[in-house]
Structure formats: structure tokens, C-alpha cells
Design a protein around this motif. Structure first.
Motif, PDB file in Angstrom:
ATOM      1  N   SER A 269       0.674  -1.026   0.033  1.00  9.48           N
ATOM      2  CA  SER A 269      -0.094   0.050   0.087  1.00  9.48           C
ATOM      3  C   SER A 269       0.898   1.321  -0.140  1.00  9.48           C
ATOM      4  N   GLY A 333      -8.187   0.057  -4.961  1.00  3.88           N
ATOM      5  CA  GLY A 333      -7.171   0.535  -5.354  1.00  3.88           C
ATOM      6  C   GLY A 333      -6.787   0.310  -6.850  1.00  3.88           C
ATOM      7  N   ASN A 377      -6.707   2.677   0.074  1.00  5.18           N
ATOM      8  CA  ASN A 377      -5.219   2.616   0.266  1.00  5.18           C
ATOM      9  C   ASN A 377      -4.864   2.850   1.800  1.00  5.18           C
ATOM     10  N   SER A 442      -0.484  -2.277  -6.456  1.00  2.00           N
ATOM     11  CA  SER A 442      -1.787  -2.644  -5.804  1.00  2.00           C
ATOM     12  C   SER A 442      -2.654  -3.836  -6.317  1.00  2.00           C
TER      13      SER A 442
END
Length: 449
Positions: A269, A333, A377, A442
Motif C-alpha cells: 500500500s 485501489g 489505500n 496494488s
């Protein structure tokens, strides 16, 4: 109700107000003062190149102090660090307003940055205890919305104030607002019991020195400093960084969040965030030049056109707040960054077409994708960390943002200085690559899940 279950209403609303106003002031003073630099340089009778340090000093101190202040928050308590940061920020704002010399102004801005950093580094940690677990995603999405609105409104509000008052009022306005919100913060914010962890002064110093050297070197690269000076800065940053990392790996309670980076979802992240903010930094710096110089648009139209990106973030943040908890951060994300890749690709297309409508629509797509990625995120970083390391997780999120934005802005400046062809097109092409890298990081969270 314990602080870990969130605050009861209406205290929760007052606490959210305190967090909102504090973040609003800290972010706006980071981005809005740029507008006043010509007036400050003229009033203090200094070159504009020297006046830039009024902005650089604030950003530099914020960046280098995030993790040390996060560790201090774990040690002393998040409310205490937040309120102390407000006091420092307000006092330094007054000094900035009455400064008659550039060195005094720069020193006051550095102190103001320390206060702003204290406010920013624990705000997400406080949100974790303000909202109940079931509403944490909405709280983080709201915080994202506040930061986006503040960043978008900063230059506009600064311009509005400068149209009716002197630049000193950009700082003096913080005094009445701060004095009103300080007692609200003291009374409404949750008191989270501090930990008995030892504060690592040596680690905090090494982080400040290594991160400061790295940020300064990136800034010098963007300003076209001599290669010898750049090499010395890069070498100093590398050596200090190596010493700092070795020290932090041996530390039982590291100031830098290396313990959190061992958690795969947090590590991925953070990497995703850095890549996305590099895209934002590259775009925010390079596109105004294309709009103004290549398309010959007036400044007012440039400003309105650039607003498409933050508007997209605002709308997507509202949607993301409703989707968090239903879908994973990896899925949301990745979808957001897919939109960011598509949007930056469309920006390249619009540059070739010289089409303003296509460019504005592309920036909106970028902003919407960015906003769809940002809140989930952040949620992944905060919720994936132990409660006792909430401030470190908050600092990790903030530092990812600052590192990405700084690297993106400096990268754009370096491209403009080195490129022999259409500089904006090269900068956006690099942005497309970083958006793709972010999407890959991601998507790896989906595989880990």
C-alpha cells in the motif's frame, strides 16, 4: 464507551471538527503560500529564488519530522501531540506575519512546519479512535476529502485574501481560527493512553538528517543545481540512509515504520501510494505550463481547468467511503489506478490533439481514479497496523504522500530542464509509467489476499 469503540455523539462531531480545521490550516499553509511568494520577495527586498525557501523550509521540516513526531505521539499521547502542534503552528504563524527579514521568516516557517507536521502525523491515528470500527472507512474517506479540498482550495483562498489584504494576513488568519479550535481539540479529542515505549532520540535524528538530505537533493535536481553539488547531496543521503536503516533494524521500537513495512499489505500500500503521488506531482507541475505556454490560455482558465482533478478526487472520495468494507483495498485501489493509467494516457492524447475539453475530461478521470484508490489505500495502512502503532501508520501514509509529490514535482522540473522536445509530453509519459507501476503494486495485494 471506550475510545477504541469510537466517541459518542455529539463529542464525535466536535472531534471531527477539530481534526478538519487543523488539517485544513496545515495543508493550506503548505500549498497556498506559493501564490504570495512574489509579494513576500518584494516586501522583504530579496530575490524570488531566495524567497522560495519560505515554501521549502515548511515542506522540508514537515517531511523530516513526521516519523519522529509519530513516535512521540505513541509515547505521550495523540491528543497531546496534536494540541501541542496547534499551539506551535499558531505561534509561528504570528511570527511569520511580523517577520521583517528573510532569515526570520524562514526560521518561523520551519517552526510552523514542525507544528503542522504534529497535526498531520497523528490525525489518522486520532480518527481510528474517534470513529467506531464499523465507521472507520467513512472517517478515513472524509479525511481524504478534507485533504483534497484543502489542497485544491489553498491557492484560491490565498489569491482571494491577497486581492483584499497584504500577504501577512495569510498567516494572521490562523490566529483567530486556531484560538477557537484549540479548546475544542483539548475537550473533544479522545485521550488515548500513551505507551511505555522508549523514545529513540538517535533514530529520530538519523531519520531527520537522511530524509532531509534526500529531499534537499531532489529539490536541487529540480532547480538545476550543479552536478557536483547534486552528487554530494546524493552521497550524503545514501550514507545517512544506510546508517539510519541499520540503526532502525536493530531498534526494538523503530521510529521509522520498518516494523510495519514487514507487513505485506502495508508495504504494498505504501509503494502504491508513492507511485500514485508521483503521478500527481508530475501532472500538477507540468500541465499548467502546457495550458498557459502552449495553448496560450489565461491564468484564470488554467486554474479552472486544473480544478477538474481535485473535483474528481472529491466525488470519488464520497463513493469510496461507501465502498470501503464491502470490497478490499486491493480491488478498489487497482480499479482506481486503472482509471489513473487511462486518464494519464488520455492526457497524452489531448496534448497531441491540443484539445482543452479532452484534457479537462482526462484530468477528471485521473482525479476520480486517484480518489477511488486513496481512501481504501489509507484504510489498508491504518487498519493493518497494531493500535499501538497508529501514529507510525499515519506518518507512513503522510510521508508516502509527501515523498511522491516532492519526487514528482522535482522530476517534472528536471524533465523541463533536460528535455529538448515537448517537455509536458515527456513528463506525462513518465506519469503513465508510474501509474502503471502503482496499479501493479496494488494488484499484488489481491494475490496476497
Amino acid at each position: 464507551m471506550s475510545s477504541r469503540d469510537g466517541l459518542p455523539v455529539p463529542r464525535r462531531h466536535w472531534a471531527v471538527l477539530a481534526i478538519t480545521v487543523g488539517i485544513f490550516m496545515a495543508v493550506i499553509d503548505g500549498v497556498g503560500i506559493n501564490v504570495a511568494l512574489p509579494a513576500i520577495a518584494s516586501n522583504l527586498d530579496v530575490p524570488e529564488s531566495s524567497a522560495i525557501w519560505v515554501v521549502t523550509a515548511y515542506q522540508l521540516v514537515v517531511t523530516v519530522s513526521l516519523f519522529p513526531l509519530a513516535a512521540l505521539g505513541d509515547k505521550l499521547g495523540y491528543r497531546e501531540v496534536y494540541c501541542g502542534g496547534l499551539v506551535v503552528f499558531i505561534a509561528a504563524s504570528v511570527v511569520c506575519a511580523f517577520a521583517e527579514r528573510l532569515d526570520v521568516m524562514i526560521a518561523a516557517r520551519a517552526v510552523q512546519g514542525l507544528g503542522g507536521s504534529a497535526v498531520m502525523t497523528v490525525n489518522l491515528a486520532l480518527i481510528r479512535f474517534i470513529f467506531p470500527k464499523t465507521r472507520l472507512g467513512s472517517g478515513i474517506a472524509y479525511n481524504t476529502l478534507v485533504v483534497a479540498v484543502s489542497a485544491a482550495a489553498g491557492p484560491v483562498l490565498a489569491g482571494a485574501i491577497l486581492s483584499v489584504a497584504d500577504w501577512q494576513w495569510l498567516f494572521l488568519v490562523n490566529l483567530p481560527i486556531g484560538m477557537l479550535i484549540l479548546p475544542v481539540s483539548i475537550l473533544a479529542l479522545p485521550r488515548v493512553p500513551p505507551t511505555d515505549l522508549r523514545f529513540d532520540f538517535a533514530g529520530a535524528t538519523l531519520i531527520a538528517l537522511s530524509v532531509g538530505a534526500a529531499i534537499l537533493t531532489i529539490d536541487w535536481l529540480g532547480r538545476g543545481y550543479p552536478r557536483g553539488q547534486l552528487a554530494i547531496g546524493a552521497l550524503a543521503a545514501a550514507v545517512l540512509g544506510w546508517i539510519m536503516i541499520r540503526h532502525q533494524l536493530r531498534s526494538p521500537v523503530p521510529v521509522l515504520a520498518v516494523d510495519l513495512l514487514r507487513i505485506s499489505v502495508i508495504r504494498l500500500s505504501a509503494l502504491t501510494a508513492v507511485c500514485a503521488y508521483v503521478v500527481q506531482g508530475l501532472s500538477y507541475v507540468s500541465l499548467p505550463f502546457h495550458l498557459h505556454d502552449t495553448m496560450s490560455l489565461p491564468a484564470s482558465v488554467v486554474g479552472l481547468s486544473m480544478a477538474a482533478w481535485p473535483i474528481g478526487i472529491m466525488l470519488a472520495s464520497v463513493l469510496a467511503g461507501r465502498l470501503i468494507g464491502r470490497y478490499s483495498a486491493g480491488l478498489l485501489g487497482t480499479q482506481g489506478l486503472l482509471l489513473l493509467v487511462s486518464g494519464t494516457g488520455c492526457i497524452l492524447w489531448s496534448i497531441m490533439l491540443h484539445s482543452l475539453p479532452v484534457l479537462v475530461a482526462s484530468m477528471f478521470i485521473c482525479g476520480f481514479g486517484f480518489g477511488l484508490f486513496q481512501s481504501p489505500n489509507t484504510m489498508a495502512i491504518i487498519s493493518g497496523s497494531p493500535p499501538a502503532r497508529s501514529a507510525a501508520a499515519s506518518a507512513l501514509q503522510s510521508s508516502s504522500r509527501l515523498l511522491g509529490q516532492t519526487a514528482g514535482a522535482a522530476g517534472a522540473a528536471a524533465i523541463f530542464g533536460l528535455a529538448s522536445g515537448p517537455s509536458t509530453m515527456f513528463a506525462i509519459a513518465v506519469a503513465v509509467l508510474f501509474a502503471f507501476f502503482g496499479m501493479v503494486f496494488s494488484s499484488l495485494r489481491l494475490l496476497r489476499a
